[in-house]
Design an enzyme around this catalytic site. Structure first.
Site, PDB file in Angstrom:
ATOM      1  N   SER A 151       0.843  -1.197   0.000  1.00  0.00           N
ATOM      2  CA  SER A 151       0.000   0.000   0.000  1.00  0.00           C
ATOM      3  C   SER A 151       0.880   1.250   0.000  1.00  0.00           C
ATOM      4  O   SER A 151       1.633   1.472  -0.927  1.00  0.00           O
ATOM      5  CB  SER A 151      -0.951  -0.050   1.199  1.00  0.00           C
ATOM      6  OG  SER A 151      -1.932   0.949   1.125  1.00  0.00           O
ATOM      7  N   GLU A 258      -8.267  -0.819  -3.856  1.00  0.00           N
ATOM      8  CA  GLU A 258      -7.561  -1.755  -4.739  1.00  0.00           C
ATOM      9  C   GLU A 258      -7.882  -1.501  -6.201  1.00  0.00           C
ATOM     10  O   GLU A 258      -7.013  -1.698  -7.065  1.00  0.00           O
ATOM     11  CB  GLU A 258      -7.899  -3.195  -4.357  1.00  0.00           C
ATOM     12  CG  GLU A 258      -6.903  -4.217  -4.858  1.00  0.00           C
ATOM     13  CD  GLU A 258      -5.540  -4.117  -4.172  1.00  0.00           C
ATOM     14  OE1 GLU A 258      -4.655  -4.935  -4.496  1.00  0.00           O
ATOM     15  OE2 GLU A 258      -5.339  -3.216  -3.314  1.00  0.00           O
ATOM     16  N   HIS A 288      -7.535  -5.061  -1.088  1.00  0.00           N
ATOM     17  CA  HIS A 288      -6.540  -4.259  -0.393  1.00  0.00           C
ATOM     18  C   HIS A 288      -6.430  -4.713   1.060  1.00  0.00           C
ATOM     19  O   HIS A 288      -6.806  -3.996   2.003  1.00  0.00           O
ATOM     20  CB  HIS A 288      -6.948  -2.782  -0.469  1.00  0.00           C
ATOM     21  CG  HIS A 288      -5.800  -1.823  -0.373  1.00  0.00           C
ATOM     22  ND1 HIS A 288      -4.946  -1.567  -1.418  1.00  0.00           N
ATOM     23  CD2 HIS A 288      -5.357  -1.042   0.650  1.00  0.00           C
ATOM     24  CE1 HIS A 288      -4.039  -0.681  -1.064  1.00  0.00           C
ATOM     25  NE2 HIS A 288      -4.269  -0.342   0.202  1.00  0.00           N
TER      26      HIS A 288
END
Length: 311
Positions: A151, A258, A288
């Site tokens: 991330s 995501e 994500h």
């Protein structure tokens, strides 16, 4: 074995109150494969770094960077993934910097003006100068390292490798925001950083158009990555079997994040293809969340070990 380096902590404290610190020989390496929590001096103050030493005393290292919510007490790689288990028998030291919430692991212009931050984030300086210098005293190479991030840490891993090619031999981004200058992406970052600790994006890289934005965009800096083994991956934003049992709101949030990182990964893939730069870029089913980043690390592991010669 978990052991805090109290000697290092004491030295940092004595230095901070202005007393002289005796020069000492480098501390010997802990037993091969041991786990320690170090406190490393930096311009930001002592930074906690969790370390799992190479299984057979090798000198290479893998740095693993956290996401936006990087907690102050531990790296989420050590609690939310099986990274320690994955590399248990490998001759590479795992380095987990702790903290850096909403920092993007970069050097900021100034402290955040929206949350009373008193110290300017200087994470690039820490990860490429202060920490390597400290680890060199424990036998870790300054030049035979790999770096991956999830991330927030994904783009940072690529950027740190791009600007410090003498330090890193592999870089990986898992669901990273690898094209932060993409239109309106800065506003998404602004909202995310304000929501996670009240940090102000303009205090990091200035307003959009400031050269710091381009310097910290892995897609724009792709030429600097030529010849470096890379693994860039993202999910497609669809929930799957590895997703934790979040509530609906958390699931929708993870899906939207995501979907955005998938677009960025696609842009990065097109850019390196255009430049004829070799990179593995996977956009797979997934979301994500940490289980997918653990899976990405599993895929990257043989590439990392090959790049470091650490098998």
């Amino acid at each position: 074995m978990r052991r805090v380096l109290t000697v290092v902590t004491a030295a940092v404290f004595v230095s901070s109150i202005g007393l002289p610190v005796a020069t000492a020989a480098p501390v010997s390496r802990t037993p091969a494969g041991g786990f320690e929590e170090l406190f490393v001096p930096s311009s930001m103050g002592p930074i906690k770094v969790q370390v799992r030493w190479a299984a057979r005393g090798g000198s290479s290292a893998l740095y693993l960077l956290d996401g936006l919510r990087a907690p102050a007490g531990h790296s989420q790689w050590t609690t939310d993934t099986d990274a320690l288990h994955q590399f248990a028998g490998d001759d590479v030291t795992l380095v987990f910097p702790v903290g850096g919430r909403s920092s993007f692991y970069t050097d900021w212009y100034r402290p955040s003006s929206t949350n009373n931050q008193t110290t300017t984030y200087k994470w690039e300086t820490f990860l490429t100068r202060e920490l390597p210098e400290f680890l060199a005293g424990r036998g870790i190479s300054r030049t035979n390292n790999a770096i991956v991030g999830a991330s927030m840490g994904g783009n940072a891993a690529l950027i740190l490798a791009a600007h410090h090619r003498d330090q890193f031999r592999f870089a990986g981004s898992f669901s990273g925001f690898v094209n932060p200058t993409y239109p309106w992406w800065n506003e998404a970052m602004r909202a995310a950083m304000l929501g996670e600790g009240g940090f102000h994006v303009d205090d990091m890289w200035g307003p959009v158009g400031d050269p710091a934005w381009s310097r910290n965009d892995a897609t724009i800096q792709a030429e600097r990555l030529r010849g470096l083994p890379m693994y860039v991956t993202s999910g497609n934003g669809l929930p799957g079997p590895l997703d934790p049992p979040y509530g609906l709101g958390d699931t929708v949030h993870a899906m939207s994040l995501e979907a955005m990182t998938a677009v960025a990964a696609g842009i990065f893939r097109d850019r390196v293809t255009e430049l004829d730069i070799s990179a593995r870029v996977d956009i797979l089913n997934g979301n994500h969340t940490w289980p997918y980043w653990a899976q990405s690390l599993t895929t990257a592991r043989p590439m990392i070990l090959d790049a470091l010669g650490a098998r």
